[in-house]
Design an enzyme around this catalytic site. Structure first.
Site, PDB file in Angstrom:
ATOM      1  N   HIS A  18      76.604 130.224 -15.181  1.00  0.00           N
ATOM      2  CA  HIS A  18      76.082 129.059 -14.463  1.00  0.00           C
ATOM      3  C   HIS A  18      76.037 127.858 -15.407  1.00  0.00           C
ATOM      4  O   HIS A  18      76.484 127.944 -16.562  1.00  0.00           O
ATOM      5  CB  HIS A  18      74.722 129.361 -13.830  1.00  0.00           C
ATOM      6  CG  HIS A  18      73.651 129.778 -14.805  1.00  0.00           C
ATOM      7  ND1 HIS A  18      73.178 128.958 -15.801  1.00  0.00           N
ATOM      8  CD2 HIS A  18      72.965 130.941 -14.930  1.00  0.00           C
ATOM      9  CE1 HIS A  18      72.233 129.584 -16.480  1.00  0.00           C
ATOM     10  NE2 HIS A  18      72.093 130.811 -15.984  1.00  0.00           N
ATOM     11  N   HIS A  21      74.997 128.106 -19.092  1.00  0.00           N
ATOM     12  CA  HIS A  21      75.992 128.692 -19.989  1.00  0.00           C
ATOM     13  C   HIS A  21      77.102 127.676 -20.300  1.00  0.00           C
ATOM     14  O   HIS A  21      77.531 127.523 -21.438  1.00  0.00           O
ATOM     15  CB  HIS A  21      76.600 129.951 -19.367  1.00  0.00           C
ATOM     16  CG  HIS A  21      75.564 130.947 -18.931  1.00  0.00           C
ATOM     17  ND1 HIS A  21      75.640 131.632 -17.750  1.00  0.00           N
ATOM     18  CD2 HIS A  21      74.398 131.330 -19.503  1.00  0.00           C
ATOM     19  CE1 HIS A  21      74.582 132.418 -17.632  1.00  0.00           C
ATOM     20  NE2 HIS A  21      73.814 132.244 -18.681  1.00  0.00           N
ATOM     21  N   CYS A 137      60.696 144.235 -20.963  1.00  0.00           N
ATOM     22  CA  CYS A 137      61.327 143.525 -19.840  1.00  0.00           C
ATOM     23  C   CYS A 137      62.835 143.669 -20.001  1.00  0.00           C
ATOM     24  O   CYS A 137      63.411 143.191 -20.984  1.00  0.00           O
ATOM     25  CB  CYS A 137      60.944 142.043 -19.820  1.00  0.00           C
ATOM     26  SG  CYS A 137      61.942 141.120 -18.630  1.00  0.00           S
ATOM     27  N   CYS A 140      64.727 140.203 -20.077  1.00  0.00           N
ATOM     28  CA  CYS A 140      64.623 139.478 -21.365  1.00  0.00           C
ATOM     29  C   CYS A 140      65.172 140.343 -22.490  1.00  0.00           C
ATOM     30  O   CYS A 140      65.379 139.841 -23.596  1.00  0.00           O
ATOM     31  CB  CYS A 140      63.177 139.181 -21.744  1.00  0.00           C
ATOM     32  SG  CYS A 140      62.285 138.095 -20.657  1.00  0.00           S
ATOM     33  N   CYS A 161      56.778 140.430 -15.913  1.00  0.00           N
ATOM     34  CA  CYS A 161      57.194 139.513 -16.982  1.00  0.00           C
ATOM     35  C   CYS A 161      56.835 138.071 -16.604  1.00  0.00           C
ATOM     36  O   CYS A 161      57.065 137.660 -15.465  1.00  0.00           O
ATOM     37  CB  CYS A 161      58.703 139.653 -17.161  1.00  0.00           C
ATOM     38  SG  CYS A 161      59.406 138.382 -18.180  1.00  0.00           S
ATOM     39  N   HIS A 164      60.402 136.295 -15.862  1.00  0.00           N
ATOM     40  CA  HIS A 164      61.202 136.716 -14.707  1.00  0.00           C
ATOM     41  C   HIS A 164      60.381 137.133 -13.503  1.00  0.00           C
ATOM     42  O   HIS A 164      60.915 137.280 -12.407  1.00  0.00           O
ATOM     43  CB  HIS A 164      62.134 137.871 -15.106  1.00  0.00           C
ATOM     44  CG  HIS A 164      63.165 137.463 -16.100  1.00  0.00           C
ATOM     45  ND1 HIS A 164      62.974 137.586 -17.455  1.00  0.00           N
ATOM     46  CD2 HIS A 164      64.386 136.901 -15.930  1.00  0.00           C
ATOM     47  CE1 HIS A 164      64.037 137.126 -18.076  1.00  0.00           C
ATOM     48  NE2 HIS A 164      64.906 136.705 -17.180  1.00  0.00           N
ATOM     49  N   LYS A 318      62.600 124.055 -12.209  1.00  0.00           N
ATOM     50  CA  LYS A 318      63.542 125.035 -12.718  1.00  0.00           C
ATOM     51  C   LYS A 318      64.592 125.303 -11.628  1.00  0.00           C
ATOM     52  O   LYS A 318      64.259 125.321 -10.446  1.00  0.00           O
ATOM     53  CB  LYS A 318      62.754 126.314 -13.006  1.00  0.00           C
ATOM     54  CG  LYS A 318      63.525 127.301 -13.823  1.00  0.00           C
ATOM     55  CD  LYS A 318      62.651 128.428 -14.281  1.00  0.00           C
ATOM     56  CE  LYS A 318      63.571 129.519 -14.789  1.00  0.00           C
ATOM     57  NZ  LYS A 318      62.928 130.561 -15.493  1.00  0.00           N
ATOM     58  N   LYS A 321      68.050 129.949  -7.247  1.00  0.00           N
ATOM     59  CA  LYS A 321      68.830 130.191  -6.020  1.00  0.00           C
ATOM     60  C   LYS A 321      67.903 130.202  -4.812  1.00  0.00           C
ATOM     61  O   LYS A 321      68.298 129.819  -3.714  1.00  0.00           O
ATOM     62  CB  LYS A 321      69.578 131.509  -6.131  1.00  0.00           C
ATOM     63  CG  LYS A 321      70.617 131.474  -7.229  1.00  0.00           C
ATOM     64  CD  LYS A 321      71.978 131.940  -6.800  1.00  0.00           C
ATOM     65  CE  LYS A 321      73.003 131.402  -7.763  1.00  0.00           C
ATOM     66  NZ  LYS A 321      73.889 132.273  -8.389  1.00  0.00           N
TER      67      LYS A 321
HETATM   68  N1  MSP Z   1      72.441 137.683 -24.327  1.00  0.00           N
HETATM   69  C1  MSP Z   1      71.408 136.819 -24.767  1.00  0.00           C
HETATM   70  C2  MSP Z   1      71.833 136.032 -25.980  1.00  0.00           C
HETATM   71  C3  MSP Z   1      72.276 136.860 -27.147  1.00  0.00           C
HETATM   72  S1  MSP Z   1      72.836 135.871 -28.463  1.00  0.00           S
HETATM   73  C4  MSP Z   1      73.051 136.933 -29.720  1.00  0.00           C
HETATM   74  C5  MSP Z   1      71.027 135.854 -23.639  1.00  0.00           C
HETATM   75  N2  MSP Z   1      71.922 135.668 -22.671  1.00  0.00           N
HETATM   76  S2  MSP Z   1      71.700 134.757 -21.354  1.00  0.00           S
HETATM   77  O1  MSP Z   1      72.905 134.896 -20.605  1.00  0.00           O
HETATM   78  O2  MSP Z   1      70.494 135.114 -20.691  1.00  0.00           O
HETATM   79  O3  MSP Z   1      71.440 133.290 -21.776  1.00  0.00           O
HETATM   80  C6  MSP Z   1      72.142 132.608 -22.700  1.00  0.00           C
HETATM   81  C7  MSP Z   1      71.788 131.160 -22.851  1.00  0.00           C
HETATM   82  O4  MSP Z   1      71.816 130.435 -21.624  1.00  0.00           O
HETATM   83  C8  MSP Z   1      70.425 130.925 -23.478  1.00  0.00           C
HETATM   84  O5  MSP Z   1      70.600 130.119 -24.626  1.00  0.00           O
HETATM   85  C9  MSP Z   1      69.682 130.152 -22.420  1.00  0.00           C
HETATM   86  O6  MSP Z   1      68.825 129.203 -22.974  1.00  0.00           O
HETATM   87  C10 MSP Z   1      70.818 129.461 -21.695  1.00  0.00           C
HETATM   88  N3  MSP Z   1      70.392 128.987 -20.382  1.00  0.00           N
HETATM   89  C11 MSP Z   1      70.037 129.727 -19.291  1.00  0.00           C
HETATM   90  N4  MSP Z   1      69.596 128.861 -18.310  1.00  0.00           N
HETATM   91  C12 MSP Z   1      69.647 127.584 -18.756  1.00  0.00           C
HETATM   92  C13 MSP Z   1      69.415 126.316 -18.196  1.00  0.00           C
HETATM   93  N5  MSP Z   1      68.965 126.140 -16.975  1.00  0.00           N
HETATM   94  N6  MSP Z   1      69.692 125.231 -18.971  1.00  0.00           N
HETATM   95  C14 MSP Z   1      70.221 125.337 -20.236  1.00  0.00           C
HETATM   96  N7  MSP Z   1      70.470 126.512 -20.782  1.00  0.00           N
HETATM   97  C15 MSP Z   1      70.063 127.645 -20.129  1.00  0.00           C
HETATM   98  O7  MSP Z   1      69.953 135.300 -23.685  1.00  0.00           O
END
Ligand code: MSP
Length: 694
Positions: A18, A21, A137, A140, A161, A164, A318, A321
């Site tokens: 999304h 990422h 969790c 997380c 959590c 979540h 935040k 969906k």
């Molecule tokens: N798998 C772990 C990271 C391991 S690194 C060795 C993880 N994955 S994640 O898919 O949940 O999230 C990855 C990143 O996406 C995090 O840095 C998180 O802050 C970022 N984001 C998720 N939602 C976000 C927003 N709404 N806005 C900006 N970044 C966000 O955590």
């Protein structure tokens, strides 16, 4: 050696990519391009985190094996990186790292072995076997202490959590532990001696307080019978490594730690240490656990860990969906150019703080800053060169005998004026980009756009063109504009690679702005008489009403990207702890009316000498004078975090003196956990100072 290594987090392979990422990848990509442009050999890593109970469960739910689940999600990541120009083919990442790669498993096993042989700074074994009893969790992938979960409403139910709002798993089993509690002093001395190690500063302070609060040993394995999808613990296959131990290590295995083949292909010593880009929610794993593991393994610490904020919706909520306020990647891809999205992300979010993302805001910025700003400057300059100068770059110099004539038109005959301005802006831009202050860097670039635009408007080339005697004056104005465009293309290349290359080409230049070091730019290198290219608008104006209505009607149709059964972890709205608190006695409305609650804005905030808990605030309540208010929140908020913030003030509280200062009101905050951690109440929409809450 002149090398640089930048990483994004590796994303969980349980759900589809999304905006959050996409954002970190855009940031990483911009940094990588900026470094490469300066001839620094750069390695850019992104990828997926594919092990653990959460992926196992998502797979089960979708009727897939965990590997199929990971492959499925990765295919969407690859689609995203290709569509948004972030993959290797587009000059983006160097590796899409996957923790299921055999070389990673080999490397992480080697890393475990190293850590397990190590002694802590206090002389104990870094890893030991024990028994873990507590809550976990899965979403997380983290163990939760009491202040990190909601207590259950019904006795016997698991707690939920805080992040979540999903039930936690009870874990009670044999486990390997990492003796994190022995690393507090070592970590604090790193934070102390390297102030830039964790950024921004207020996040660094949070990490420091967390470590000062005392570290607990960390369970770093699960029994294979509970979590089988993961890397087996070396020499004890009844245990699976904790997914964060596995995942964090990807940053070094990717470049060759513990594996010959990767070492030859990339080179650990060549690129390590890395700059890690992370969201603020995963800072603790990167700024506390990871450095501690590395100290144990006797490996150099990362270059820095930089935490960014979260994307919220335009109202500051935040994205979720359930509320339907998410930004969809397929919508972005369908309606917006990649460069416009990159520009918006980097311009709109002050790096480190949360930002707001909405389609309307994106269209507004694309129209005002890109179509009417840089795009318009480019097309008006080039169109005039085509029309008045026969499509050739005019001379940038005014001959001696025409100086007086030129002066009469008001055109600055001293070419160093514009050159000096743009050189200064370039220095500022590069400085801001180096400091990851993307928003400031772009503001600086736009000061150039505004300056050159004004130069053109003041000089009125269309009038100069009517006077044959002013041909050189006209040429000089257009030369300066075109030369500025050349500089802007180089500066803005890392942020908007496609648009920069397009403008570059329209200027008739060969090569690519990707290959020009901005610090080496010299004013006047745009060659006189060289032909320009075909002039085309780079950023067409977007019809806001039309696009928004199309997006809205798209939303009601089934999505073009099938979410797939695995997409189960859409963020949810948090229930507050207050939900769990039963109301015990009621008041009349008149009782409530006695409390005068007002909107205030914090103007200044500072610590109170010799009072650890107090902050002294000046708050604007829309009155003649700001109020002086003391708040007992100094252990949880840095003063600078509060400046500018809208807060709720009890305005009719009897003034009282604290530590020699009169407090003329009270800040309203939620309070939770055993220690009564305060969370200041605020507004997500604009509201004037002094407005009453009722
Ligand atoms: N798998 C772990 C990271 C391991 S690194 C060795 C993880 N994955 S994640 O898919 O949940 O999230 C990855 C990143 O996406 C995090 O840095 C998180 O802050 C970022 N984001 C998720 N939602 C976000 C927003 N709404 N806005 C900006 N970044 C966000 O955590």
């Amino acid at each position: 050696m002149n090398t640089f290594y930048v990483t994004t987090p590796i994303y969980y392979a349980n759900s589809l990519p999304h905006l959050g990422h996409l954002y970190t990848m855009i940031v990483g990509d911009t940094i990588a391009r900026a470094k490469r442009q300066r001839w620094i050999e750069t390695y850019f890593l992104t990828g997926t985190d594919e092990h653990g109970i959460n992926i196992e469960r998502a797979a089960q739910k979708a009727g897939r094996t965990p590997q199929e689940q990971a492959d499925y999600v990765v295919s969407y990541y690859k689609k995203m990186t290709s569509e948004f120009g972030l993959d290797t083919a587009h000059g983006g990442y160097d590796i899409f790292m996957r923790t299921t790669e055999p070389f990673h498993q080999q490397g992480v096993s080697e890393f475990w072995r190293r850590v397990s042989k190590a002694k802590t700074p206090k002389g104990n074994a870094a890893i030991y076997k024990g028994h873990y009893e507590g809550w976990f969790c899965a979403a997380c992938a983290a163990y939760k202490t009491e202040d990190e979960y909601h207590k259950p409403k019904n006795e016997g139910d698991p707690p939920a959590c805080l992040v979540h709002d999903t039930p936690l798993d009870r874990v009670s089993e044999e486990s390997y532990f990492f003796r994190l509690s022995d690393y507090d002093e070592a970590l604090l001395s790193v934070f102390e001696s390297r102030p830039d190690f964790v950024r921004p500063e207020y996040r660094r302070n949070e990490v420091i307080s967390f470590v000062r609060g005392g570290l607990q040993d960390l369970s770093i394995s699960r029994l294979k019978t509970s979590v089988s999808w993961g890397v087996p613990v070396p020499d004890d296959p009844a245990h699976t490594m904790y997914v964060w131990f596995d995942a964090l290590t990807n940053y070094i295995t990717a470049i060759g730690f513990g594996n010959e083949e990767r070492q030859k292909a990339v080179g650990f010593e060549k690129f390590w240490p890395a700059l890690h880009l992370v969201g603020k929610d995963i800072l603790r794993f990167h700024a506390v656990y990871w450095p501690a593991f590395l100290i144990a393994a006797d490996i150099e610490l990362p270059r820095a860990i930089v935490a960014h904020g979260m994307w919220l919706d335009p109202n500051g909520r935040k994205m979720s969906k359930t509320i339907g306020n998410t930004v969809e990647l397929d919508v972005l891809n369908k309606y917006f150019s990649t460069d416009a999205i990159r520009y918006f992300c980097l311009r709109e979010m002050v790096f480190g703080q949360d930002g707001r993302f909405g389609y309307e805001g994106l269209i507004d910025r694309a129209n005002s800053d890109l179509a009417s700003g840089w795009g318009n400057l480019s097309s008006r300059t080039l169109t005039m060169i085509a029309r008045y100068c026969d499509s050739r770059i005019p001379s940038g110099l005014i001959p001696e005998d025409k100086l007086l004539l030129a002066k009469r038109t008001g055109v600055d005959t001293d070419e160093t004026t514009v050159a000096g301005f743009i050189e200064h802006a370039r220095d500022q831009f590069v400085h801001h980009l180096d400091n990851l202050a993307f928003s400031k860097a772009l503001e600086t670039a736009w000061s150039v756009v505004a300056r050159v635009d004004k130069m053109i408007t003041d000089a009125k080339p269309w009038d100069l063109a009517k006077d044959e005697n002013q041909k050189q004056t006209l040429g000089v104005v257009l030369y300066r504009a075109a030369e500025s465009l050349r500089w802007l293309s180089v500066l803005l290349y890392p942020v908007m690679p496609e648009a920069s290359a397009a403008i570059w080409k329209q200027l008739g230049l060969g090569g690519s702005p990707a290959q020009l070091d901005p610090t080496q730019l010299k004013w006047g290198e745009l060659k006189e008489s060289a032909p320009i290219g075909d002039v085309q608008p780079v950023f067409p104006r977007m019809d806001k009403a039309k696009i928004i209505s199309e997006i809205t009607s798209d939303k009601t149709e089934p999505s073009t990207v099938a979410p797939g059964p695995a997409d189960t972890t859409a963020p949810v709205v948090h229930a507050t702890q207050a939900d769990a608190v039963g109301v015990t006695s009621f008041i009349e409305i008149d009782d409530f009316a006695k409390v005068d609650l007002r909107v205030g804005q914090v103007l200044t905030a500072e610590r109170v000498p010799k009072a650890d808990k107090l902050l002294l605030l000046k708050v604007d309540l829309g009155e003649e004078q700001p109020r002086q208010i003391l708040a007992g929140i100094a252990q949880y908020y840095e003063p600078e975090q509060l400046i500018g913030r809208k807060v709720v003030i009890v305005a009719n509280l009897k003034p009282r003196k604290l530590r020699g200062f009169e407090s003329q009101g009270m800040v309203v905050a939620a309070s939770y956990g055993e220690e009564g951690r305060p969370v200041i109440a605020t507004f997500t929409e604009d509201v004037p100072n002094g407005a009453r809450l009722k």
